[in-house]
Design a protein around this motif. Structure first.
Motif, PDB file in Angstrom:
ATOM      1  N   VAL A   1       0.279   0.814  -6.510  1.00 57.80           N
ATOM      2  CA  VAL A   1       1.219   0.102  -5.943  1.00 57.80           C
ATOM      3  C   VAL A   1       2.351   1.231  -7.159  1.00 57.80           C
ATOM      4  O   VAL A   1       3.997   0.554  -7.074  1.00 57.80           O
ATOM      5  N   VAL A   2       1.937   1.597  -7.656  1.00 55.51           N
ATOM      6  CA  VAL A   2       2.685   2.657  -8.594  1.00 55.51           C
ATOM      7  C   VAL A   2       3.376   3.935  -8.101  1.00 55.51           C
ATOM      8  O   VAL A   2       4.497   3.673  -8.315  1.00 55.51           O
ATOM      9  N   VAL A   3       2.604   4.566  -7.510  1.00 54.99           N
ATOM     10  CA  VAL A   3       3.869   5.945  -6.920  1.00 54.99           C
ATOM     11  C   VAL A   3       3.717   5.672  -5.142  1.00 54.99           C
ATOM     12  O   VAL A   3       3.797   6.028  -4.445  1.00 54.99           O
ATOM     13  N   THR A   4       3.742   4.671  -4.663  1.00 54.92           N
ATOM     14  CA  THR A   4       4.358   4.412  -3.127  1.00 54.92           C
ATOM     15  C   THR A   4       5.537   5.002  -2.636  1.00 54.92           C
ATOM     16  O   THR A   4       5.791   5.875  -1.935  1.00 54.92           O
ATOM     17  N   ASN A   5       6.224   4.577  -3.420  1.00 53.50           N
ATOM     18  CA  ASN A   5       7.372   5.115  -3.397  1.00 53.50           C
ATOM     19  C   ASN A   5       7.881   6.577  -2.907  1.00 53.50           C
ATOM     20  O   ASN A   5       8.124   7.669  -1.989  1.00 53.50           O
ATOM     21  N   PHE A   6       7.518   7.108  -4.465  1.00 55.69           N
ATOM     22  CA  PHE A   6       7.886   8.559  -4.439  1.00 55.69           C
ATOM     23  C   PHE A   6       6.767   9.454  -3.817  1.00 55.69           C
ATOM     24  O   PHE A   6       7.329  10.127  -3.191  1.00 55.69           O
TER      25      PHE A   6
ATOM     26  N   THR B   1      -4.662   1.471  -8.176  1.00 54.98           N
ATOM     27  CA  THR B   1      -4.100   0.238  -8.680  1.00 54.98           C
ATOM     28  C   THR B   1      -5.343  -0.636  -7.033  1.00 54.98           C
ATOM     29  O   THR B   1      -5.355  -1.860  -6.537  1.00 54.98           O
ATOM     30  N   LEU B   2      -6.512  -0.244  -7.364  1.00 54.17           N
ATOM     31  CA  LEU B   2      -7.786  -0.802  -6.672  1.00 54.17           C
ATOM     32  C   LEU B   2      -7.960  -2.304  -6.944  1.00 54.17           C
ATOM     33  O   LEU B   2      -7.483  -3.242  -8.021  1.00 54.17           O
TER      34      LEU B   2
ATOM     35  N   VAL C   1       6.723  12.043 -15.549  1.00 55.04           N
ATOM     36  CA  VAL C   1       6.786  12.044 -14.330  1.00 55.04           C
ATOM     37  C   VAL C   1       5.662  11.475 -13.393  1.00 55.04           C
ATOM     38  O   VAL C   1       4.532  11.761 -13.326  1.00 55.04           O
ATOM     39  N   THR C   2       5.867   9.790 -13.609  1.00 56.42           N
ATOM     40  CA  THR C   2       3.985   9.475 -12.902  1.00 56.42           C
ATOM     41  C   THR C   2       4.117   9.732 -10.937  1.00 56.42           C
ATOM     42  O   THR C   2       5.181   9.364 -10.693  1.00 56.42           O
TER      43      THR C   2
END
Lengths: 278, 278, 278
Positions: free
Chosen positions: C26-31, C68-69, C192-193
């Motif tokens: 869920v941290v990287v979905t947008n990127f 984020t499993l 950058v994450t």
């Protein structure tokens, strides 16, 4: 619809600062919240069945988006939607990916069956799948004419008794009786994820401050398309990263004079034999 | 607190590069991670009850944020919080939206009851709701004076036995005995989603490298507010999109000389009759 | 691998516009979605067990990321992975944080056991943990030599019968028999994450249009590293916020002449006694 009405709607959003309750997908949460903040609305995301009724009833509009649906979130959408209906709060629905999987198509139809949706916003393929018309729009992305998309939007609005917004090269906004076409927008919007989802939430912000949902939708589409054009001009040749940031900037800046100057909205005239004229 | 101490704390974060375990909402995950990276900390997000104890015990601080809570995530927060308490790792809590729904208010209070929280960070309405004082702060966003907010923070810190950080026009940081006011910051922070949530995680990064939690909190608030001011100056008139990006830039750049030059932090003096003087 | 082949792969991605199904954190979905769009691929995120088989089978590649499993998402990964295997769709796996918690390590190994993974991409510590070799790479971040990382990648590729991509100062790409080293990239990527996660999805985009998975991986790594170098040069001294945006811009711009000019890829030569030479 005349442009001063559109500008007045925009000003009302900025004055009222409506709370928009979004139950949306995990890809676009951040962009949606920032876009609504830039516009001048107040976003909140809440997803748990334990709290969505409490949140929906204090909101100015409820936005449902099935982009990353799951059974718990769908349960929350139904609870929140029924609460919003009970309190007279407009529900805006974005059937992301309807048609791509059976689960999405069936969930979209379930939402339309159980909730009184004020506006449904999608591309032509999504709208057709929600309306159960996939067989009529094969090759929706390719060979269909603009006239087919207008027909689809109008017949879906009549069938589902809701305002339909079909976005594409030209956007169609209709309640089944009255139809508007908005030609604003820019192709680079398709290179930034969530621009469709944010538009749906922006329709929510306008619907929160306007009794006439069709007018609210036309205003939102015109504002959004003009904003995209200005941001695209300011970041020409830079790429989608810069466009995304400038688009967030411009959502807070676009003014009534921009709407006046660039807004490209037309009411569709139906002639006496039922044919359409622009 | 003198500014060299604040700068020393900032340098320590950058030297130590502490691992910050965030159990936060789905809107701000990306922005929080990028903000912590820019500062010089090392973010990790982990949400599953199956792993949060393992993650919390290797972290320098644990940050809990209920912005998009659900029962499983709340369970994870309790497990992680108890683990952190057992290992002496500071827990920082952001009660996003406490008061907006019963579920949020009750969850916030449950967390305060079951976990030893080192710092709680929120706006005045959230802090009041966690403290069970909503009846005393009606119209918290409007008519209350700064004095009311200071009172609220101090009494909540005493009642809940924690450092309280109330953010607003002027930030209040207190352990109930000693109170600081930080006047840094910028209104455009309210136009970018997650700036409050990121601040809470930044407090975690400072708390991970400082034994004195009150000092860590004051340092974090000053650093954060100075960063916002610099970023706002550099992007004046551009809009919230550009501010967000420049803020991420400046989080990595703000130096001890910036803290020296712009930091605006005051210790609250209590006079002999219990009145307060700045 | 010669650079014209890399450029041809890149052009093929842009021509084919492959659908990449991501089950990611869920941290990287947008990127991730924006990065894939900039490259010229078509991202979709779908997580529910109810729909992942339907989505995976229409995709050009499936990307699994355990950042984020949780048990439901792991169930979805297994369903989607088996479907992809059945339909001959390449599965790319990013074992984020393997080794940090038992749950992650065991889940990563379960995925490798139950699914035929085409490429696994991680840092050396993650790759070692998936291979069950953590005891051999203590201090993986510190004292090990480049030679150790190459050994690890090759032996893991042989053991797990997959292409292994180990990213670090120099990237190692190997199927166990043939090994490439890519020296492109830039240290600011670590500020950058999600830059590692996006790379994994970019490998998916190349694997969707190339039968030779090793070549697809080398092409993806070279393209990605060159893009990072150009973006870093254009935003030198500005900070990680500006880099992130310029990186998204450049993902859409990097051309075959950039690959030609900046690409730094070498095939590892094994001498007759089994030693390695560059």
């Amino acid at each position: 619809m005349d442009k001063p009405m559109i500008s007045a709607s925009l000003q009302r959003v900025r004055d009222v600062n409506p709370l928009i309750h979004n139950i949306t997908n995990v890809v676009v949460t951040n962009f949606t919240a920032n876009g609504l903040l830039s516009l001048g609305a107040s976003p909140v995301m809440a997803y748990a069945p334990e709290e969505v009724a409490d949140m929906a009833k204090i909101a100015g509009a409820l936005v449902l988006n099935i982009g990353t649906l799951n059974p718990v979130v769908v349960e929350s959408m139904i609870i929140a939607g029924k609460t919003a209906n009970e309190y007279g709060i407009p529900v805006i629905f974005d059937p992301v990916g309807a048609g791509a999987t059976t689960y999405r198509t069936e969930t979209a139809q379930k939402i339309m069956n159980e909730i009184n949706v004020a506006v449904i916003r999608g591309n032509a393929a999504e709208i057709a799948n929600v309306a159960g018309k996939q067989s009529n729009i094969k090759g929706v992305e390719a060979g269909n004419t603009q006239g087919d998309f207008v027909e689809l939007a109008i017949s879906t609005a009549k069938k589902l008794n809701t305002v339909v917004v079909t976005t594409g090269k030209e956007d169609v906004i209709t309640d089944g009786d009255t139809t508007y076409l908005v030609a604003n927008g820019h192709p680079i919007l398709t290179k930034v994820t969530g621009t469709g989802c944010l538009l749906t939430s922006v329709i929510g912000a306008f619907a929160a401050v306007e009794k006439d949902i069709l007018q609210a939708s036309v205003s939102a589409l015109t504002y959004y398309g003009v904003t995209a054009e200005i941001a695209a001009r300011k970041t020409a040749e830079q790429g989608p990263g810069s466009f995304q940031i400038e688009f967030l900037n411009q959502l807070s800046k676009v003014s009534s004079s921009d709407i006046d100057q660039y807004g490209d909205v037309k009411k569709l005239q139906i002639d006496k034999k039922g044919g359409k004229q622009l």
